[in-house]
Scaffold this motif. Structure first.
Motif, short mmCIF file in Angstrom:
data_model
loop_
_atom_site.label_atom_id
_atom_site.label_comp_id
_atom_site.label_asym_id
_atom_site.label_seq_id
_atom_site.Cartn_x
_atom_site.Cartn_y
_atom_site.Cartn_z
N ILE A 132 0.84 -1.21 0.00
CA ILE A 132 0.00 0.00 0.00
C ILE A 132 0.87 1.25 0.00
N LEU A 133 1.96 1.26 0.78
CA LEU A 133 2.86 2.41 0.80
C LEU A 133 3.52 2.62 -0.56
N LYS A 134 3.98 1.54 -1.18
CA LYS A 134 4.59 1.65 -2.51
C LYS A 134 3.59 2.18 -3.53
N ALA A 135 2.36 1.69 -3.47
CA ALA A 135 1.32 2.14 -4.39
C ALA A 135 1.01 3.62 -4.17
N ALA A 136 0.97 4.06 -2.92
CA ALA A 136 0.70 5.47 -2.62
C ALA A 136 1.81 6.37 -3.16
N PHE B 248 3.83 5.65 -5.68
CA PHE B 248 3.73 5.62 -7.13
C PHE B 248 2.65 6.56 -7.63
N PHE B 249 1.46 6.50 -7.04
CA PHE B 249 0.37 7.36 -7.50
C PHE B 249 0.62 8.83 -7.22
N ALA B 250 1.31 9.14 -6.12
CA ALA B 250 1.66 10.54 -5.84
C ALA B 250 2.64 11.06 -6.89
N LEU B 251 3.64 10.25 -7.23
CA LEU B 251 4.59 10.67 -8.27
C LEU B 251 3.93 10.74 -9.64
N PHE B 252 3.00 9.83 -9.92
CA PHE B 252 2.27 9.86 -11.18
C PHE B 252 1.42 11.13 -11.30
N ALA B 253 0.76 11.51 -10.20
CA ALA B 253 -0.03 12.74 -10.21
C ALA B 253 0.88 13.96 -10.38
N PHE B 254 2.05 13.93 -9.74
CA PHE B 254 3.02 15.02 -9.91
C PHE B 254 3.43 15.14 -11.37
N ALA B 255 3.67 14.01 -12.02
CA ALA B 255 4.07 14.02 -13.44
C ALA B 255 2.95 14.56 -14.32
N LEU B 256 1.71 14.19 -14.03
CA LEU B 256 0.60 14.68 -14.84
C LEU B 256 0.37 16.17 -14.66
N ASN B 257 0.66 16.70 -13.48
CA ASN B 257 0.45 18.12 -13.22
C ASN B 257 1.59 19.00 -13.69
N ASN B 258 2.69 18.42 -14.13
CA ASN B 258 3.86 19.20 -14.55
C ASN B 258 4.30 18.82 -15.96
N GLN B 259 3.39 18.95 -16.91
CA GLN B 259 3.70 18.59 -18.28
C GLN B 259 4.11 19.79 -19.13
N GLN B 260 4.07 20.99 -18.56
CA GLN B 260 4.43 22.16 -19.34
C GLN B 260 5.93 22.16 -19.63
#
Length: 99
Positions: A11-15, A17-29
């Motif tokens: 669960i910690l690893k998944a959390a 991963f998803f936090a980093l994935f959301a960071f990547a999606l929010n910083n595409q500029q």
């Protein structure tokens, strides 16, 4: 490891991963890195962050290599352990901290 520990680790690893994935999606500029001699590198911000992380990882590993090699050489040239030494007396050891 118990099943609960494995589940919590997953669960910690998944959390993370998803936090980093959301960071990547929010910083595409696009961002610009100004290099030496007037050169510039334009790329998505996440690619720049990933490149900086990879570069730091490489520099860290290269900085640790001399220590690894010296320990490996010292271990390879160390004499074999002697089995005829008397074991340590347990009465001479200090009591646990706080007792």
């Amino acid at each position: 490891m118990t099943k609960l520990t494995r589940l919590l680790t997953w669960i910690l690893k998944a959390a993370v991963f998803f936090a980093l994935f959301a960071f990547a999606l929010n910083n595409q500029q696009d961002a610009t890195v100004h290099l030496l001699f007037g050169h510039q590198w334009r790329a998505p911000m996440m690619l720049i962050v990933l490149a900086a992380f990879a570069l730091g990882l490489v520099v860290g590993v290269l900085g640790m290599l001399p220590g690894w090699w010296s320990r490996r050489n010292a271990r390879a040239s160390a004499p074999p352990a002697r089995s005829d030494l008397a074991p340590l007396d347990d009465t001479l050891t200090a009591p646990p901290h706080g007792v």
